[in-house]
Design an enzyme around this catalytic site. Sequence first.
Site, PDB file in Angstrom:
ATOM      1  CG  HIS A 130      -1.863   1.201   1.211  1.00  0.00           C
ATOM      2  ND1 HIS A 130      -2.952   1.273   0.371  1.00  0.00           N
ATOM      3  CD2 HIS A 130      -1.841   2.369   1.916  1.00  0.00           C
ATOM      4  CE1 HIS A 130      -3.579   2.423   0.570  1.00  0.00           C
ATOM      5  NE2 HIS A 130      -2.919   3.108   1.495  1.00  0.00           N
ATOM      6  CB  SER A 131       1.040   4.290   0.290  1.00  0.00           C
ATOM      7  OG  SER A 131       1.370   5.648   0.091  1.00  0.00           O
ATOM      8  CG  LEU A 132       7.290   3.259   0.838  1.00  0.00           C
ATOM      9  CD1 LEU A 132       8.229   3.754  -0.251  1.00  0.00           C
ATOM     10  CD2 LEU A 132       7.829   3.595   2.223  1.00  0.00           C
TER      11      LEU A 132
END
Length: 258
Positions: free
Chosen positions: A94-96
């Site tokens: 998720h995200s990074l």
Amino acid sequence: MLDAEPWIRSFPATALPATPWSILFFPHSGGSAGSYQELAARLAGTARTACVQYPGRAERGREPLFTDVHLLADQVAEALAPVRGDGPLVLFGHSLGAAVAYEVAWRIPDQRRLVLVASGHPAPSRIRLPALVGEGSGDLDGPLVELIGSLGGADARLLDHPVLRQMFLPVIRGDLLAHSRYRPEAGSTIDCPVVALTGTTDPLTTPLDVRAWERHTSSALRVHELPGGHFFTNERAEDVADILRSVMTNERALDAHR
């Protein structure tokens, strides 16, 4: 069992899952392996679950923070290689974490039993992070606190506690700085399916950003939009779990690269 200290920490299971699948989670900026305990618990009967533990947090708190996504991916891929086994594997970031998971997938020689689930992140070729994580002078905390607060999630609530805030901000600043410097290798693609998840009101992605993941895989792309902002994974945890179960029970997910 995926367990390779200090890089990969398995979540305990009360019983063996009914399928041969494993899921390896990759945390967002500021996150640790504990960030995925709830989602892992929802999937306990479906897959073996584990999470990458980045340096500089939890039991690795005395280690320096990572500064380079490519080097981080090198280290995770090296730790994963001897424990991966030959069963099918989902890399969920998720995200990074989606960028790190993508880079780890790219480093795995045999991707025939692999699926990348990229959540809350534009395609690597379309990263546009705000330049506010503080390499210069001035107020380093203000813009960062404003960004975290605007995204919501558990991280925003940590800012209400002065001690936790003091511990947390340097970690997320370091992660965001490394993330903002990240660019994929020119022409890099992976040879496995990509499942992209996005929140309908996520300020950090657009439908075009998410659809652009198709440029980074020679296999199939599926996109799921869920209600919510950047941390829709918390707000719609059971929906995310359902999507992961579908990935692991849909044999067509692996047809393209068996």
